[in-house]
Enzyme design. Structure first.
Site, mmCIF file in Angstrom:
data_model
loop_
_atom_site.group_PDB
_atom_site.id
_atom_site.type_symbol
_atom_site.label_atom_id
_atom_site.label_comp_id
_atom_site.label_asym_id
_atom_site.label_seq_id
_atom_site.Cartn_x
_atom_site.Cartn_y
_atom_site.Cartn_z
ATOM 1 N N GLN A 222 -2.997 24.841 -6.496
ATOM 2 C CA GLN A 222 -2.732 25.203 -7.884
ATOM 3 C C GLN A 222 -3.511 26.448 -8.309
ATOM 4 O O GLN A 222 -4.433 26.883 -7.630
ATOM 5 C CB GLN A 222 -3.095 24.034 -8.807
ATOM 6 C CG GLN A 222 -2.134 22.860 -8.704
ATOM 7 C CD GLN A 222 -2.367 21.852 -9.810
ATOM 8 O OE1 GLN A 222 -3.066 20.876 -9.623
ATOM 9 N NE2 GLN A 222 -1.769 22.091 -10.965
ATOM 10 N N HIS A 223 -3.117 26.966 -9.465
ATOM 11 C CA HIS A 223 -3.857 27.963 -10.252
ATOM 12 C C HIS A 223 -3.806 29.389 -9.723
ATOM 13 O O HIS A 223 -4.070 30.321 -10.486
ATOM 14 C CB HIS A 223 -5.335 27.576 -10.390
ATOM 15 C CG HIS A 223 -5.599 26.193 -10.871
ATOM 16 N ND1 HIS A 223 -5.032 25.677 -12.011
ATOM 17 C CD2 HIS A 223 -6.378 25.206 -10.343
ATOM 18 C CE1 HIS A 223 -5.461 24.436 -12.188
ATOM 19 N NE2 HIS A 223 -6.262 24.123 -11.184
ATOM 20 N N ASP B 147 -0.367 20.614 -5.589
ATOM 21 C CA ASP B 147 -0.698 19.787 -4.432
ATOM 22 C C ASP B 147 -1.033 18.338 -4.789
ATOM 23 O O ASP B 147 -0.527 17.396 -4.160
ATOM 24 C CB ASP B 147 -1.824 20.419 -3.612
ATOM 25 C CG ASP B 147 -3.011 20.872 -4.445
ATOM 26 O OD1 ASP B 147 -3.050 20.619 -5.669
ATOM 27 O OD2 ASP B 147 -3.919 21.503 -3.868
#
Length: 473
Positions: A71-72, A229
């Site tokens: 992520q991110h 994830d």
């Protein structure tokens, strides 16, 4: 036999699983490494995906595919869809001051109530503020911003079409969008005012798909929406009521699916969305399996020997405590911290004591996360342990003494990629969520809780935090 494929593009590698859609049986799999670092060219992800797909036998015979990923990560694209600069990953913490500034500007409670989470250095919105402050020309060139799984889905889908790629065709899902800091799982809408606050202007963002919605297909292959994830792993990890999942990968996470969002203005618990249309309260530590890798490297042993050493040492390591902040930390929010070792003496200066302190320190950090999730109304009766470091016998046996609850370890599997494969199956019949695939036998680990270990860890942690706050002044 109808086959579905799931991809996990993680921090360290790309994994592909191909499963029988009806039974979940693994048919074939593939793997390829990613470069090390916290700043990576997305082209390296693309190359790894191609290699992992080839290793898994290609896409011949595949009915559906879905991509989950870390992520991110900030992927900035220009008007032509070209990547502007290497992606800043979740564990690139140079954006810590930017996150602090964003929180100060409107207040932590406004962030929590607005987007479910309070920004920290890991979040995309903090990285965009960093970009605007440190790379003005790149910020000006940015026409669209997306995340790793968004970009890979877009690239793989677009690679099969003659008309090429346009930034207007980018898509994402609720779980990954909720980790940006500028999309709200409360309203299911982008907060463009917050995006503009970070970057200085509004740019293109991916369309947010529902859990079973498809971004498109080529030939006969249908694409799933993809996911972050942890949300992907939650689809197939098999928890029951009262179970919280603890994933011990590159990062450490504690999370559980929830029907309600519980905003946390302290910023400890992130109010993410999950991959089913509900929510995923989550606590994340930057340092997890790599703590054990570092300890093994220091001692000159492999992971099996590190586990044996840890189990040979006394519980609590005779007071030796490792604060595992090797790459800064997110929980607690200490992006500039480093790891520290407390309680060294002639007695504790042994490989076994260091190994034990590494395992206990990593687990104590995750136990703090469990406490935070529980304090927001999540029932915690058992811990469902997944992730690479969860295969360590020392981690399995020491975890219940730290967590104070039974620990259940499901059969070894690539749970993030498996979740993506499950999502791919769902995309084949979006009106009917499929039943879970049968799973193998789990192992349960019970041990008497040893609260003195956490008490000692908390003393050291709090002293470290106090000194870090003083240094910031």
């Amino acid at each position: 036999m109808k086959l579905v494929a799931g991809v996990d593009s993680s921090t360290q590698s790309c994994k592909v699983v191909v499963r029988d859609a009806a039974t979940g049986v693994l048919v074939r799999k593939g793997w390829a490494p990613h470069p090390d670092g916290t700043e990576i060219s997305p082209e390296k992800w693309w190359e790894a995906l191609q290699s992992a797909l080839s290793d898994a036998g290609g896409l011949d015979g595949i009915a559906s595919i879905s991509i989950a990923a870390q992520q991110h990560g900030m992927v900035c694209l220009d008007e032509a869809g070209q990547v502007i600069r290497p992606a800043l990953l979740w564990n690139d913490l140079r954006s810590g001051p930017a996150a602090e500034a964003l929180v100060t500007e409107i207040g932590a409670d406004a962030w929590a109530q607005g987007v479910g989470s309070v920004p920290v250095a890991s979040f995309t919105i903090a990285k965009l503020r960093w970009l605007a402050e440190h790379e003005l020309e790149n910020a000006r060139r940015t026409a669209a911003v997306c995340l790793p799984h968004d970009w890979l889905t877009w690239r793989l889908l677009g690679s099969q079409h003659d008309h090429g790629l346009t930034i207007e065709s980018l898509t994402t899902d609720r779980s990954d969008a909720s980790g940006t800091g500028y999309w709200s799982p409360i309203t299911d809408e982008y907060r463009f005012d917050l995006l503009e606050r970070a970057l200085g202007r509004i740019v293109g963002v991916p369309r947010v798909l529902g859990p079973a919605e498809s971004p498109g297909q080529y030939g006969s292959i249908i694409f799933g929406a993809g996911a972050g994830d942890n949300a992907s792993a939650a689809l197939v990890a098999g928890p029951e009521a009262g179970d919280v999942i603890v994933s011990v990968g590159t990062s450490g996470t504690a999370f559980a699916s929830s029907d309600v969002l519980m905003p946390d203005s302290s910023g400890t618990v992130a109010g993410f969305a999950d991959a089913t249309g509900h929510f995923l309260p989550l606590v994340c530590t930057v340092n997890a399996s790599r703590v054990l890798e570092a300890a093994a490297r220091i001692l000159g042993v492999d992971q099996r020997k590190l586990s044996d050493l840890a189990l040979s040492a006394p519980a609590g390591a005779d007071g030796l405590v490792l604060l595992p902040y090797f790459e800064g930390e997110r929980t607690p929010n200490l992006p500039n911290s480093t790891g520290e070792l407390y309680g060294l003496s002639h007695k504790t200066s042994t490989p076994a004591h260091l190994a034990r302190a590494a395992v206990e320190g990593m687990l104590c950090g995750l136990a703090d996360g469990l406490d935070a999730v529980e304090s927001h109304g999540v029932k915690v009766e058992r811990v469902h342990l997944i992730g690479g470091a969860g295969r360590s016998e020392a981690v399995r046996r020491i975890a219940p003494t730290i967590f104070g609850r039974p620990v259940v370890v499901p059969p070894p599997s690539e749970y993030v990629a498996d979740g993506a494969a499950f999502q791919a199956m769902w995309a084949l019949d979006p009106d009917h969520k499929p039943a879970p695939w049968p799973s193998g036998d789990s192992k349960r680990f019970d041990a008497e809780p040893l609260p003195a270990i956490r008490t000692r860890y908390a003393e050291v942690r709090d002293e470290h935090i106090s000194r870090a706050r003083l240094d910031e002044r």
